[in-house]
Scaffold this active site. Structure first.
Site, PDB file in Angstrom:
ATOM      1  N   HIS A  50       5.445   2.377   5.412  1.00 29.84           N
ATOM      2  CA  HIS A  50       6.667   1.967   4.719  1.00 29.84           C
ATOM      3  C   HIS A  50       7.827   2.827   5.210  1.00 29.84           C
ATOM      4  CE1 HIS A  50       5.091   5.136   1.831  1.00 29.84           C
ATOM      5  NE2 HIS A  50       6.317   5.569   2.042  1.00 29.84           N
TER       6      HIS A  50
HETATM    7  P1  TYD Z   1       2.286   5.099  -1.769  1.00 33.33           P
HETATM    8  O1  TYD Z   1       3.686   5.584  -1.636  1.00 33.33           O
HETATM    9  O2  TYD Z   1       1.997   3.671  -1.437  1.00 33.33           O
HETATM   10  O3  TYD Z   1       1.304   6.030  -0.932  1.00 33.33           O
HETATM   11  P2  TYD Z   1       1.214   6.257   0.669  1.00 33.33           P
HETATM   12  O4  TYD Z   1       2.573   6.047   1.222  1.00 33.33           O
HETATM   13  O5  TYD Z   1       0.728   7.664   0.817  1.00 33.33           O
HETATM   14  O6  TYD Z   1       0.235   5.312   1.248  1.00 33.33           O
HETATM   15  O7  TYD Z   1       1.813   5.400  -3.262  1.00 33.33           O
HETATM   16  C1  TYD Z   1       0.500   5.133  -3.715  1.00 33.33           C
HETATM   17  C2  TYD Z   1       0.565   4.831  -5.212  1.00 33.33           C
HETATM   18  O8  TYD Z   1       1.050   5.973  -5.937  1.00 33.33           O
HETATM   19  C3  TYD Z   1       1.485   3.679  -5.551  1.00 33.33           C
HETATM   20  O9  TYD Z   1       0.880   2.930  -6.590  1.00 33.33           O
HETATM   21  C4  TYD Z   1       2.737   4.348  -6.089  1.00 33.33           C
HETATM   22  C5  TYD Z   1       2.214   5.645  -6.681  1.00 33.33           C
HETATM   23  N1  TYD Z   1       3.184   6.772  -6.608  1.00 33.33           N
HETATM   24  C6  TYD Z   1       3.721   7.289  -7.776  1.00 33.33           C
HETATM   25  O10 TYD Z   1       3.420   6.825  -8.896  1.00 33.33           O
HETATM   26  N2  TYD Z   1       4.590   8.333  -7.682  1.00 33.33           N
HETATM   27  C7  TYD Z   1       4.940   8.871  -6.494  1.00 33.33           C
HETATM   28  O11 TYD Z   1       5.739   9.830  -6.453  1.00 33.33           O
HETATM   29  C8  TYD Z   1       4.397   8.313  -5.291  1.00 33.33           C
HETATM   30  C9  TYD Z   1       4.747   8.872  -3.926  1.00 33.33           C
HETATM   31  C10 TYD Z   1       3.518   7.253  -5.400  1.00 33.33           C
END
Ligand code: TYD
Length: 135
Positions: A50
């Site tokens: 992303h």
């Molecule tokens: P995501 O940003 O998709 O993880 P990555 O980029 O590492 O693959 O986040 C994973 C899950 O965690 C998603 O459901 C959103 C949640 N999340 C939070 O609740 N708070 C946060 O600060 C972050 C970064 C993610």
């Protein structure tokens, strides 16, 4: 804009171990509003995929190693994160992917805003379209 930008931290090391201090608007170039960390990743389960519309982040590899792919829509660069003494700056509008986590990898991320799903661009084609609009 250079794609890969590191911030080197001062390591205060003595016989008892190493200490690194992170301070908002000092060695971290923004007020830190959120800290999150990642551990227990699987080498065959890459993460990220992303970009953020506005969010700026600094990623620090506290233990282990992983590969980070950075992509600004025009060029891509893959680098290894392997040191607790430097932080990788992830600006807004940079597509990023984390790959090849070592078993002991721990990533800590400092962010300049609270979590906001509306700030995410999770579709690569949408990211490319938005980058092209910016030019
Ligand atoms: P995501 O940003 O998709 O993880 P990555 O980029 O590492 O693959 O986040 C994973 C899950 O965690 C998603 O459901 C959103 C949640 N999340 C939070 O609740 N708070 C946060 O600060 C972050 C970064 C993610």
């Amino acid at each position: 804009m250079t794609l890969v930008k590191w911030i080197e931290f001062r390591v205060i090391g003595d016989g008892r171990g190493d200490l690194v201090a992170l301070e908002g608007n000092k060695n971290i170039p923004f007020v830190i509003k959120r800290v999150y960390f990642l551990k227990n990743m699987k080498s065959d389960h890459p993460r990220g995929f992303h970009a953020h519309k506005k969010l700026k982040q600094i990623m620090i590899c506290l233990a282990g190693t992983c590969q980070m792919l950075l992509d600004n829509g025009r060029s891509k660069e893959s680098i290894q994160l392997n040191s607790f003494s430097k932080g990788l700056v992830i600006e807004n509008m940079i597509w990023h992917e984390m790959h090849d986590f070592s078993e002991d990898c721990i990533l800590m991320i400092l962010a300049d805003e609270f979590y906001d799903e509306q700030d995410y661009i999770r579709d690569y084609q949408e990211f490319i379209s938005l980058v092209q609009l910016e030019v």
